[in-house]
Motif scaffolding. Structure first.
Motif, PDB file in Angstrom:
ATOM      1  N   GLU A  42       0.840  -1.201   0.000  1.00 56.37           N
ATOM      2  CA  GLU A  42       0.000   0.000   0.000  1.00 56.37           C
ATOM      3  C   GLU A  42       0.867   1.239   0.000  1.00 56.37           C
ATOM      4  OE1 GLU A  42      -3.776   2.093   2.259  1.00 56.37           O
ATOM      5  OE2 GLU A  42      -3.224   0.035   2.757  1.00 56.37           O
ATOM      6  N   GLY A  43       0.571   2.127  -0.935  1.00 58.33           N
ATOM      7  CA  GLY A  43       1.331   3.359  -1.052  1.00 58.33           C
ATOM      8  C   GLY A  43       0.620   4.522  -0.386  1.00 58.33           C
ATOM      9  N   ALA A  44       1.272   5.669  -0.392  1.00 57.83           N
ATOM     10  CA  ALA A  44       0.716   6.905   0.157  1.00 57.83           C
ATOM     11  C   ALA A  44       0.852   7.999  -0.900  1.00 57.83           C
ATOM     12  CB  ALA A  44       1.453   7.299   1.433  1.00 57.83           C
ATOM     13  N   TRP A  45      -0.178   8.824  -1.047  1.00 54.50           N
ATOM     14  CA  TRP A  45      -0.213   9.874  -2.059  1.00 54.50           C
ATOM     15  C   TRP A  45       0.599  11.096  -1.634  1.00 54.50           C
ATOM     16  CZ3 TRP A  45      -2.217   9.653  -6.857  1.00 54.50           C
ATOM     17  CH2 TRP A  45      -3.174   8.691  -7.153  1.00 54.50           C
ATOM     18  N   SER A  46       1.190  11.783  -2.636  1.00 56.98           N
ATOM     19  CA  SER A  46       1.745  13.127  -2.466  1.00 56.98           C
ATOM     20  C   SER A  46       1.506  13.861  -3.785  1.00 56.98           C
ATOM     21  CB  SER A  46       3.228  13.085  -2.107  1.00 56.98           C
ATOM     22  OG  SER A  46       3.981  12.477  -3.137  1.00 56.98           O
ATOM     23  N   PHE A  47       1.374  15.190  -3.714  1.00 58.79           N
ATOM     24  CA  PHE A  47       1.009  15.978  -4.887  1.00 58.79           C
ATOM     25  C   PHE A  47       1.892  17.207  -5.015  1.00 58.79           C
ATOM     26  CE2 PHE A  47      -2.759  13.591  -5.682  1.00 58.79           C
ATOM     27  CZ  PHE A  47      -3.168  13.146  -4.427  1.00 58.79           C
ATOM     28  N   GLY A  48       2.053  17.677  -6.268  1.00 58.04           N
ATOM     29  CA  GLY A  48       2.805  18.892  -6.512  1.00 58.04           C
ATOM     30  C   GLY A  48       2.289  19.607  -7.744  1.00 58.04           C
ATOM     31  N   ILE A  49       2.368  20.923  -7.721  1.00 61.81           N
ATOM     32  CA  ILE A  49       1.974  21.744  -8.870  1.00 61.81           C
ATOM     33  C   ILE A  49       3.042  22.807  -9.029  1.00 61.81           C
ATOM     34  CG2 ILE A  49       0.259  23.322  -9.817  1.00 61.81           C
ATOM     35  CD1 ILE A  49      -1.824  21.886  -8.019  1.00 61.81           C
ATOM     36  N   ALA A  50       3.668  22.854 -10.210  1.00 64.61           N
ATOM     37  CA  ALA A  50       4.710  23.846 -10.464  1.00 64.61           C
ATOM     38  C   ALA A  50       4.712  24.201 -11.940  1.00 64.61           C
ATOM     39  CB  ALA A  50       6.074  23.320 -10.051  1.00 64.61           C
ATOM     40  N   GLY A  51       4.536  25.478 -12.239  1.00 63.13           N
ATOM     41  CA  GLY A  51       4.640  25.967 -13.612  1.00 63.13           C
ATOM     42  C   GLY A  51       3.710  25.264 -14.594  1.00 63.13           C
ATOM     43  N   GLY A  52       2.486  25.006 -14.220  1.00 64.14           N
ATOM     44  CA  GLY A  52       1.547  24.353 -15.123  1.00 64.14           C
ATOM     45  C   GLY A  52       1.724  22.842 -15.208  1.00 64.14           C
ATOM     46  N   ARG A  53       2.653  22.318 -14.475  1.00 59.94           N
ATOM     47  CA  ARG A  53       2.902  20.868 -14.457  1.00 59.94           C
ATOM     48  C   ARG A  53       2.379  20.304 -13.136  1.00 59.94           C
ATOM     49  NH1 ARG A  53       8.816  18.115 -15.092  1.00 59.94           N
ATOM     50  NH2 ARG A  53       8.165  16.179 -14.143  1.00 59.94           N
ATOM     51  N   CYS A  54       1.507  19.312 -13.255  1.00 59.72           N
ATOM     52  CA  CYS A  54       0.866  18.714 -12.083  1.00 59.72           C
ATOM     53  C   CYS A  54       1.465  17.327 -11.877  1.00 59.72           C
ATOM     54  CB  CYS A  54      -0.638  18.587 -12.316  1.00 59.72           C
ATOM     55  SG  CYS A  54      -1.364  20.054 -13.062  1.00 59.72           S
ATOM     56  N   THR A  55       2.004  17.076 -10.691  1.00 62.52           N
ATOM     57  CA  THR A  55       2.598  15.773 -10.409  1.00 62.52           C
ATOM     58  C   THR A  55       1.913  15.136  -9.205  1.00 62.52           C
ATOM     59  OG1 THR A  55       4.313  16.770  -9.029  1.00 62.52           O
ATOM     60  CG2 THR A  55       4.869  16.385 -11.356  1.00 62.52           C
ATOM     61  N   ALA A  56       1.739  13.844  -9.291  1.00 66.18           N
ATOM     62  CA  ALA A  56       1.185  13.065  -8.180  1.00 66.18           C
ATOM     63  C   ALA A  56       2.026  11.807  -8.064  1.00 66.18           C
ATOM     64  CB  ALA A  56      -0.274  12.716  -8.440  1.00 66.18           C
ATOM     65  N   ARG A  57       2.050  11.273  -6.845  1.00 67.81           N
ATOM     66  CA  ARG A  57       2.868  10.086  -6.609  1.00 67.81           C
ATOM     67  C   ARG A  57       2.222   9.241  -5.523  1.00 67.81           C
ATOM     68  NH1 ARG A  57       9.309   9.845  -5.412  1.00 67.81           N
ATOM     69  NH2 ARG A  57       9.032   8.239  -3.879  1.00 67.81           N
ATOM     70  N   VAL A  58       2.195   7.937  -5.768  1.00 57.64           N
ATOM     71  CA  VAL A  58       1.779   6.973  -4.755  1.00 57.64           C
ATOM     72  C   VAL A  58       3.012   6.129  -4.499  1.00 57.64           C
ATOM     73  CG1 VAL A  58       0.202   5.121  -4.133  1.00 57.64           C
ATOM     74  CG2 VAL A  58      -0.572   6.936  -5.667  1.00 57.64           C
ATOM     75  N   ALA A  59       3.572   6.242  -3.296  1.00 57.01           N
ATOM     76  CA  ALA A  59       4.873   5.627  -3.039  1.00 57.01           C
ATOM     77  C   ALA A  59       4.828   4.573  -1.947  1.00 57.01           C
ATOM     78  CB  ALA A  59       5.883   6.707  -2.654  1.00 57.01           C
ATOM     79  N   HIS A  60       5.553   3.515  -2.209  1.00 57.27           N
ATOM     80  CA  HIS A  60       5.883   2.464  -1.251  1.00 57.27           C
ATOM     81  C   HIS A  60       7.309   2.059  -1.609  1.00 57.27           C
ATOM     82  CE1 HIS A  60       6.157  -1.580   0.482  1.00 57.27           C
ATOM     83  NE2 HIS A  60       5.261  -1.152   1.353  1.00 57.27           N
ATOM     84  N   ARG A  61       8.072   1.531  -0.666  1.00 59.98           N
ATOM     85  CA  ARG A  61       9.476   1.207  -0.962  1.00 59.98           C
ATOM     86  C   ARG A  61       9.613   0.142  -2.043  1.00 59.98           C
ATOM     87  NH1 ARG A  61       9.546  -1.770   4.325  1.00 59.98           N
ATOM     88  NH2 ARG A  61       9.346  -3.908   3.633  1.00 59.98           N
ATOM     89  N   ASP A  62       8.608  -0.728  -2.232  1.00 62.02           N
ATOM     90  CA  ASP A  62       8.694  -1.783  -3.238  1.00 62.02           C
ATOM     91  C   ASP A  62       8.093  -1.405  -4.581  1.00 62.02           C
ATOM     92  OD1 ASP A  62      10.037  -3.669  -1.668  1.00 62.02           O
ATOM     93  OD2 ASP A  62       8.169  -4.286  -0.714  1.00 62.02           O
ATOM     94  N   MET A  63       7.311  -0.330  -4.635  1.00 67.21           N
ATOM     95  CA  MET A  63       6.685   0.060  -5.898  1.00 67.21           C
ATOM     96  C   MET A  63       6.149   1.477  -5.772  1.00 67.21           C
ATOM     97  SD  MET A  63       4.118  -2.271  -8.035  1.00 67.21           S
ATOM     98  CE  MET A  63       3.405  -1.784  -9.571  1.00 67.21           C
ATOM     99  N   THR A  64       6.299   2.268  -6.839  1.00 65.76           N
ATOM    100  CA  THR A  64       5.846   3.658  -6.836  1.00 65.76           C
ATOM    101  C   THR A  64       5.203   3.989  -8.180  1.00 65.76           C
ATOM    102  OG1 THR A  64       7.622   4.309  -5.338  1.00 65.76           O
ATOM    103  CG2 THR A  64       6.608   6.058  -6.612  1.00 65.76           C
ATOM    104  N   LEU A  65       4.076   4.696  -8.114  1.00 62.65           N
ATOM    105  CA  LEU A  65       3.412   5.216  -9.306  1.00 62.65           C
ATOM    106  C   LEU A  65       3.620   6.716  -9.326  1.00 62.65           C
ATOM    107  CD1 LEU A  65       1.358   5.260 -11.705  1.00 62.65           C
ATOM    108  CD2 LEU A  65      -0.440   5.463  -9.952  1.00 62.65           C
ATOM    109  N   GLY A  66       4.114   7.239 -10.447  1.00 64.04           N
ATOM    110  CA  GLY A  66       4.243   8.678 -10.646  1.00 64.04           C
ATOM    111  C   GLY A  66       3.336   9.107 -11.781  1.00 64.04           C
ATOM    112  N   ILE A  67       2.657  10.239 -11.617  1.00 62.45           N
ATOM    113  CA  ILE A  67       1.760  10.774 -12.648  1.00 62.45           C
ATOM    114  C   ILE A  67       2.181  12.208 -12.907  1.00 62.45           C
ATOM    115  CG2 ILE A  67      -0.623  11.281 -13.290  1.00 62.45           C
ATOM    116  CD1 ILE A  67      -1.484   9.317 -11.030  1.00 62.45           C
ATOM    117  N   THR A  68       2.357  12.548 -14.185  1.00 66.36           N
ATOM    118  CA  THR A  68       2.662  13.917 -14.581  1.00 66.36           C
ATOM    119  C   THR A  68       1.642  14.336 -15.613  1.00 66.36           C
ATOM    120  OG1 THR A  68       5.021  13.520 -14.223  1.00 66.36           O
ATOM    121  CG2 THR A  68       4.420  15.460 -15.524  1.00 66.36           C
ATOM    122  N   ALA A  69       0.972  15.462 -15.367  1.00 66.05           N
ATOM    123  CA  ALA A  69      -0.062  15.940 -16.285  1.00 66.05           C
ATOM    124  C   ALA A  69       0.121  17.432 -16.516  1.00 66.05           C
ATOM    125  CB  ALA A  69      -1.451  15.662 -15.707  1.00 66.05           C
TER     126      ALA A  69
END
Length: 185
Positions: A42-69
């Protein structure tokens, strides 16, 4: 008779001596089993917004999903599985299952244990972003892939705020570079 006494004396002395210690085999440290791949993490969410770029991440030490929009652009997904088997240059499928829907995306791996895929701009891609933010399970499927399923919790209010950035229409994107008259490119 002296011989008899001598024999009895030797037998008596021999009986009083401690028996030799049994020979014990050398114990070997147990072999370390191969690190088992957990079936789900099970991962945990974190979010970021910088210069029109939106990033999200669900992280766990064994697997991580990154989203950039970015407004009007495909959303890019990257899945990393440190220490796991993601053979380089192979096709994979990112399979999502959640309350909001179930779908799969084609993707590819690279030599850094990363699989990547893109969500199309528009309503189809936005629906899949909402599915991810709503929570579910993301799995990597493909030949030679050995990675756990990543459980995505509901992203809550932070995820809904982030989605407003990721789902901006293309009109709100920065304007393209100005063209010179007669430029046909």
């Amino acid at each position: 008779m002296t011989r008899a006494w001598s024999l009895l004396l030797l037998l008596g002395v021999a009986a009083c001596q401690a028996a030799p210690a049994p020979v014990r085999p050398v114990s070997r440290a147990p072999a370390r089993p191969a690190q088992a791949v957990p079936s789900e993490v099970e991962g945990a969410w974190s979010f970021g917004i910088a210069g029109g770029r939106c990033t999200a991440r669900v992280a766990h030490r064994d697997m991580t999903l990154g989203i950039t929009a970015s407004a009007g652009q495909p959303a890019n997904l990257s899945v990393t599985a440190p220490g796991r088997s993601l053979p380089a240059g192979r096709p994979v499928r990112l399979a999502f299952r959640g309350d909001g829907g179930s779908w799969e995306l084609p993707g590819r791996t690279n030599g850094r244990r990363v699989a990547s895929a893109s969500l199309p701009p528009g309503e189809a891609g936005h629906g899949r972003l909402r599915d991810l933010l709503g929570g579910g399970t993301l799995r990597l499927r493909g030949a030679g892939v050995s990675a756990p399923a990543l459980v995505l919790p509901d992203s809550g209010v932070s995820g809904r705020d982030w989605y407003a950035c990721a789902a901006r229409p293309a009109e709100s994107a920065p304007p393209p570079a100005a063209r010179e008259p007669g430029d046909e490119s």
